[in-house]
Design an enzyme around this catalytic site. Structure first.
Site, PDB file in Angstrom:
ATOM      1  N   THR A  12       3.896  -5.870  -5.958  1.00  0.00           N
ATOM      2  CA  THR A  12       4.764  -6.484  -5.283  1.00  0.00           C
ATOM      3  C   THR A  12       5.392  -7.802  -6.153  1.00  0.00           C
ATOM      4  O   THR A  12       6.500  -8.174  -5.985  1.00  0.00           O
ATOM      5  CB  THR A  12       3.788  -7.601  -3.948  1.00  0.00           C
ATOM      6  OG1 THR A  12       3.357  -6.488  -3.319  1.00  0.00           O
ATOM      7  CG2 THR A  12       4.511  -8.651  -3.380  1.00  0.00           C
ATOM      8  N   SER A  55       0.971  -0.191  -6.371  1.00  0.00           N
ATOM      9  CA  SER A  55      -0.489   0.074  -7.105  1.00  0.00           C
ATOM     10  C   SER A  55      -1.014   1.199  -6.338  1.00  0.00           C
ATOM     11  O   SER A  55      -1.654   1.689  -6.914  1.00  0.00           O
ATOM     12  CB  SER A  55      -1.287  -1.184  -7.283  1.00  0.00           C
ATOM     13  OG  SER A  55      -1.790  -1.574  -5.976  1.00  0.00           O
ATOM     14  N   THR A  88      -1.473  -5.555  -6.438  1.00  0.00           N
ATOM     15  CA  THR A  88      -2.733  -6.129  -6.171  1.00  0.00           C
ATOM     16  C   THR A  88      -3.795  -5.163  -5.576  1.00  0.00           C
ATOM     17  O   THR A  88      -5.002  -5.346  -5.473  1.00  0.00           O
ATOM     18  CB  THR A  88      -2.816  -7.590  -5.431  1.00  0.00           C
ATOM     19  OG1 THR A  88      -2.147  -7.107  -3.959  1.00  0.00           O
ATOM     20  CG2 THR A  88      -1.870  -8.624  -6.041  1.00  0.00           C
ATOM     21  N   ASP A  89      -3.145  -4.261  -4.774  1.00  0.00           N
ATOM     22  CA  ASP A  89      -4.214  -3.250  -4.081  1.00  0.00           C
ATOM     23  C   ASP A  89      -5.197  -2.595  -4.709  1.00  0.00           C
ATOM     24  O   ASP A  89      -6.450  -2.496  -4.422  1.00  0.00           O
ATOM     25  CB  ASP A  89      -3.087  -2.181  -3.221  1.00  0.00           C
ATOM     26  CG  ASP A  89      -2.428  -2.879  -2.353  1.00  0.00           C
ATOM     27  OD1 ASP A  89      -2.669  -3.951  -1.680  1.00  0.00           O
ATOM     28  OD2 ASP A  89      -1.531  -2.123  -1.517  1.00  0.00           O
TER      29      ASP A  89
HETATM   30  N1  ASP Z   1       0.860  -3.166  -1.914  1.00  0.00           N
HETATM   31  C1  ASP Z   1       1.143  -3.814  -3.109  1.00  0.00           C
HETATM   32  C2  ASP Z   1       0.790  -3.026  -4.293  1.00  0.00           C
HETATM   33  O1  ASP Z   1      -0.252  -3.082  -4.398  1.00  0.00           O
HETATM   34  C3  ASP Z   1       0.564  -5.181  -2.914  1.00  0.00           C
HETATM   35  C4  ASP Z   1       0.600  -5.915  -4.006  1.00  0.00           C
HETATM   36  O2  ASP Z   1       1.043  -5.744  -5.179  1.00  0.00           O
HETATM   37  O3  ASP Z   1       0.251  -7.319  -3.903  1.00  0.00           O
HETATM   38  O4  ASP Z   1       1.562  -2.876  -5.182  1.00  0.00           O
END
Ligand code: ASP
Length: 323
Positions: A12, A55, A88-89
């Site tokens: 993200t 991710s 973050t995932d």
């Molecule tokens: N779905 C996103 C990812 O992990 C969430 C994020 O980056 O916060 O790529």
């Protein structure tokens, strides 16, 4: 100023919101490149874009490539600190993979964002600045791989994503952060006392993870035998117990030399062989199930993947999980 390498991998933090639909996705151009010049006032920055992946698309293969790139750059470019931007995932899994496999004592810091680059209150640029400050700090040395978001510094080993959308999502249950970032300073108030690292050159094994539930039986354990798994992690109940109907399935896998590691589906505490009833921890230990040391399921899986590159001996694997 320190030589800091920034490695963008996607997530993200590198995505853009569509103003009409409100959906978020990666575009061709990574918006983080726009703030590289701001970062040059903190450190001598080199930027590489290794991946541009959400991710959930990151696998242990990308984690290994990332580790190899970091190892190579530290030597070749005299890099003194590394910052990785990541979705973050699965950020905590990549962070822990690097914590277990990077043996050089150079600060490695992961960061990400909960809001994409063009959303109001976007947290990505701020988190990236904080991460560069931490990676440039002498006190970040010797603390293992760190995760920096929302003004907090966490260890890769303890941090986990706790909220689907809140910017304070990264927490270290039971332990808390090890430090904080302010406008003027990077301060550590705790330090990990042990760090384990392992030399691996490849990831060749398959480890799956299951979560225990009331009424779980042996059928799922027989089903995964068809997948030729090399290891299994189970998020067990409470202090490390499983429903009795799972036992024949567990025994069958153990007979086939598939190591089984249990963690707890509780997010605080440790698993131990305390309960002496059918399916209780005591019986699980007696039949050869291995016990983890407070890691969550996804990190125990990363550790088992790495452990299986080194040994298939359950006693050695158990030792690795006790540290
Ligand atoms: N779905 C996103 C990812 O992990 C969430 C994020 O980056 O916060 O790529």
């Amino acid at each position: 100023m320190k030589n800091i390498l920034i490695i963008h991998t996607g997530g993200t933090i590198s995505m853009t919101e569509d103003k009409v639909t409100g959906t978020v996705k990666p575009e061709n151009q990574n918006p983080l490149h726009n703030i590289t010049s701001t970062l040059q006032s903190i450190a001598n920055i080199t930027v590489i874009e290794l991946f541009h992946l959400p991710s959930p698309h990151i696998t242990p293969k990308e984690m290994l490539l990332l580790k190899q790139e970091i190892d190579r750059r530290i030597v070749q470019d005299q890099i003194e600190g590394v910052v990785i931007t990541h979705g973050t995932d699965t950020l905590e899994e990549t962070a822990y993979f690097l914590d277990l496999t990077i043996t050089k004592d150079v600060p490695v810091v992961l960061t990400g964002a909960m809001r994409s680059s063009n959303e109001l209150g976007a947290d990505g640029p701020y988190n990236l600045i904080s991460a560069v400050k931490v990676a440039s700090s002498d006190s970040a040395k010797g603390k293992g791989v760190l995760v920096v978001l929302n003004d907090e510094i966490h260890t890769a080993k303890n941090v986990t994503k706790t909220h689907t959308s809140n910017v304070a999502t990264f927490q270290s249950p039971q332990y808390g952060p090890v430090g904080s970032v302010t406008k003027k300073s990077v301060t550590f108030h705790h330090a990990p006392i042990v760090r384990q690292t392992y030399h691996i050159n490849e990831i060749t094994k398959s480890v799956v993870m299951l979560k225990a539930y009331a009424g779980m039986d042996q059928s799922i354990f027989h089903a995964i035998q068809t997948l030729n798994v090399n290891g299994l992690v189970i998020e067990a109940l409470g202090q490390g117990n499983l429903p009795p109907a799972t036992i024949p399935g567990l025994k069958d896998l153990l007979k086939r030399n598939v190591p089984i590691v249990i963690v707890s589906r509780c997010f605080n505490g440790f698993v131990q062989d305390i309960y002496n009833y059918e399916g209780g921890g005591k019986q699980l230990k007696e039949i050869g199930v291995l016990f983890s040391n407070g890691l969550n399921g996804q990190k125990a899986r990363i550790k088992l993947l790495i452990a299986l590159e080194i040994t298939n001996d359950p006693r050695m694997i158990q030792k690795m999980f006790l540290q």
